[in-house]
Design a protein around this motif. Structure first.
Motif: not given
Length: 326
Positions: A310-326
């Motif tokens: 994934y490019n930086p835009t896409a991976i940032t979106a994925i990481q934002n969904t994981l903020v409460n699960y890390q």
């Protein structure tokens, strides 16, 4: 030390899912809105970054693994963003390849990488200047703007939930995460690289570096296979590896009097997406229940729109969904 060229979730979905059982709750086809860029060349080797993401939903927690690949002036680096990095090295018949030095920003040096059209040609780093191994990966660039995140990053779980397969295997945390991302789509400007093929110039084994206290267990496992008349022996540089049979690529190796878990990769084509899709198509039959053929169609559609990096835009979106699960 293999450069994270593909998402493990994509490979696991490809290998574990075909026509399966016959449970079904819906026969509708997965909707996709990828803009296929066809043979548009992947950007060159001056500078680019792509990230691989692997989520495991079977444990009590949501296991998250995200790594970033950086190409800078033809040099490849890999940096672990979330989770534990692989700790392994590669042995071919005549060479040894391992992690290089740490770059302060990009992570571990992984060797040279040339971009030729839609191919990455990776020459892994070797401290002894081995040169026999080239790993060639073919990609297709996809625009995934406004595409749903859930079926893209968790294709197996998407199929399981849609057709009521193995739903009980999801942990409570994983189920909550999936419910939270169902309505979320990738933002504008999101792109990914779809894995088309991997081929190797030489066969090799990837040896996992383990804790010293596990040497006795690994030695016993190696000796068990070494004395099994049905086991397959593979000889590499300073290495003897054994595998239980031709169909099993997981075994044990002895390298320079130390023992390792070993994964075998053959010379030539290691992975081809079209071959897997063709195999799935072969499972379709008029004698199947309608829901089975519908599930195969869904799995094929997911594969045709799959993402490996994934490019930086896409991976940032994925990481934002994981903020409460890390």
């Amino acid at each position: 030390m293999k450069l994270k060229l593909l998402s493990l979730s994509i490979i696991s979905a490809c290998m574990l899912t075909a026509c399966g059982g016959s449970d079904s709750s819906s026969s509708s086809t997965t909707s996709t809105n990828n803009s296929n860029t066809g043979n548009t060349p992947i950007p060159g080797t001056t500078f680019q970054q792509w990230a691989a993401v692997d989520l495991s939903t079977g444990s009590d927690d949501l296991d998250i693994n995200i790594s970033q690949n950086t190409i800078d002036n033809g040099k490849a680096y890999s940096k672990q963003i979330v989770g534990e990095a692989d700790n392994s090295f590669i042995v071919t018949p005549n060479g040894v390849y391992e992690d290089g030095e740490e770059h302060p920003q990009y992570g571990t040096y992984q060797g040279l990488l040339t971009v030729n059209g839609n191919q990455w040609i990776h020459s892994p780093y070797s401290s002894i200047n081995s040169t026999d191994l080239k790993i060639t990966t073919t990609y297709k660039l996809l625009d995934i703007s406004n595409k749903e995140i859930f079926p893209t990053i968790l294709p197996q779980e998407y199929i399981d939930l849609k057709y009521n397969l193995n739903e009980s295997d999801l942990s409570a945390i994983a189920a909550n995460y999936i419910n939270s991302i169902k309505p979320i789509k990738f933002p504008q400007g999101s792109t990914c690289l779809q894995l088309q093929e991997i081929s190797n110039s030489e066969e090799y084994v990837d040896l996992e570096i383990d804790e010293p206290e596990n040497q006795s267990f690994l030695a016993a496992a190696w000796n068990t296979l070494a004395t099994d008349p049905n086991a397959i022996q593979k000889v590499f540089k300073n290495t003897i590896a054994y595998f239980s049979d031709d169909e099993n690529d997981e075994g044990f190796a002895k390298y320079n009097e130390q023992y390792y878990e070993a994964t075998y990769y053959k010379k030539g084509v290691e992975f081809n997406l079209s071959d897997i899709i063709n195999e799935w198509n072969s499972f379709k039959s008029s004698s199947n229940p309608a829901e089975v053929n519908a599930r195969i169609d869904d799995q094929i559609l997911l594969a045709e729109n799959s993402c490996a990096l994934y490019n930086p835009t896409a991976i940032t979106a994925i990481q934002n969904t994981l903020v409460n699960y890390q």
